[in-house]
Scaffold this active site. Sequence first.
Site, mmCIF file in Angstrom:
data_model
loop_
_atom_site.group_PDB
_atom_site.id
_atom_site.type_symbol
_atom_site.label_atom_id
_atom_site.label_comp_id
_atom_site.label_asym_id
_atom_site.label_seq_id
_atom_site.Cartn_x
_atom_site.Cartn_y
_atom_site.Cartn_z
ATOM 1 N N SER A 5 -29.564 11.476 27.683
ATOM 2 C CA SER A 5 -28.766 12.444 26.928
ATOM 3 C C SER A 5 -29.585 13.710 26.757
ATOM 4 O O SER A 5 -30.662 13.668 26.153
ATOM 5 C CB SER A 5 -28.379 11.876 25.558
ATOM 6 O OG SER A 5 -27.811 12.893 24.748
ATOM 7 N N GLY A 6 -29.093 14.803 27.296
ATOM 8 C CA GLY A 6 -29.810 16.070 27.168
ATOM 9 C C GLY A 6 -30.076 16.428 25.717
ATOM 10 O O GLY A 6 -31.198 16.724 25.324
ATOM 11 N N SER A 7 -29.050 16.371 24.893
ATOM 12 C CA SER A 7 -29.189 16.722 23.479
ATOM 13 C C SER A 7 -29.837 15.607 22.667
ATOM 14 O O SER A 7 -30.386 15.854 21.598
ATOM 15 C CB SER A 7 -27.821 17.026 22.875
ATOM 16 O OG SER A 7 -27.023 15.845 22.824
ATOM 17 N N GLY A 8 -29.735 14.383 23.161
ATOM 18 C CA GLY A 8 -30.231 13.236 22.401
ATOM 19 C C GLY A 8 -29.321 12.867 21.255
ATOM 20 O O GLY A 8 -29.679 12.058 20.400
ATOM 21 N N THR A 10 -25.673 12.406 21.926
ATOM 22 C CA THR A 10 -24.411 11.918 22.475
ATOM 23 C C THR A 10 -24.083 10.570 21.832
ATOM 24 O O THR A 10 -24.848 9.605 21.960
ATOM 25 C CB THR A 10 -24.506 11.777 24.008
ATOM 26 O OG1 THR A 10 -24.972 13.012 24.552
ATOM 27 C CG2 THR A 10 -23.165 11.411 24.609
ATOM 28 N N GLU A 81 -28.657 17.778 33.749
ATOM 29 C CA GLU A 81 -28.086 16.699 34.551
ATOM 30 C C GLU A 81 -28.620 16.720 35.986
ATOM 31 O O GLU A 81 -28.972 15.671 36.536
ATOM 32 C CB GLU A 81 -26.564 16.786 34.524
ATOM 33 C CG GLU A 81 -26.004 16.447 33.154
ATOM 34 C CD GLU A 81 -24.566 16.886 32.953
ATOM 35 O OE1 GLU A 81 -23.982 17.498 33.862
ATOM 36 O OE2 GLU A 81 -24.035 16.615 31.866
#
Length: 114
Positions: A5-8, A10, A81
Amino acid sequence: IIAISGSGETNTIVSAAKIAKNRGSKVLAVTSYPESTLGKLSDAYVFVKGRTKKEVDDENYMKRQIHGNYTSLTPLGTAFELTTLVFLDAIVSELMEKMQQTESDLKARHTVLE
């Protein structure tokens, strides 16, 4: 479990990581934000720099550019991603070589959940 998860933040990823931890699994986060919810509950993390949904702020784009704070114009989490895809493909390639496996070997074990 490898949680990406890019944002951490999700929800589905954080929820899956929490369930895995509650069942005694180790969690490896792949994220741009190690201080996020996912990063904090993980046993270890891989930091992948990338512009995530969290960084979208079109109103201040020009201001950031003038101050030298350059960010990619890729939409939402595309940079994260794509970088993660290349990173994980490289790991699979390295493991295939070390384990003397071919693409045919992988296909034979691949589970299709369709």
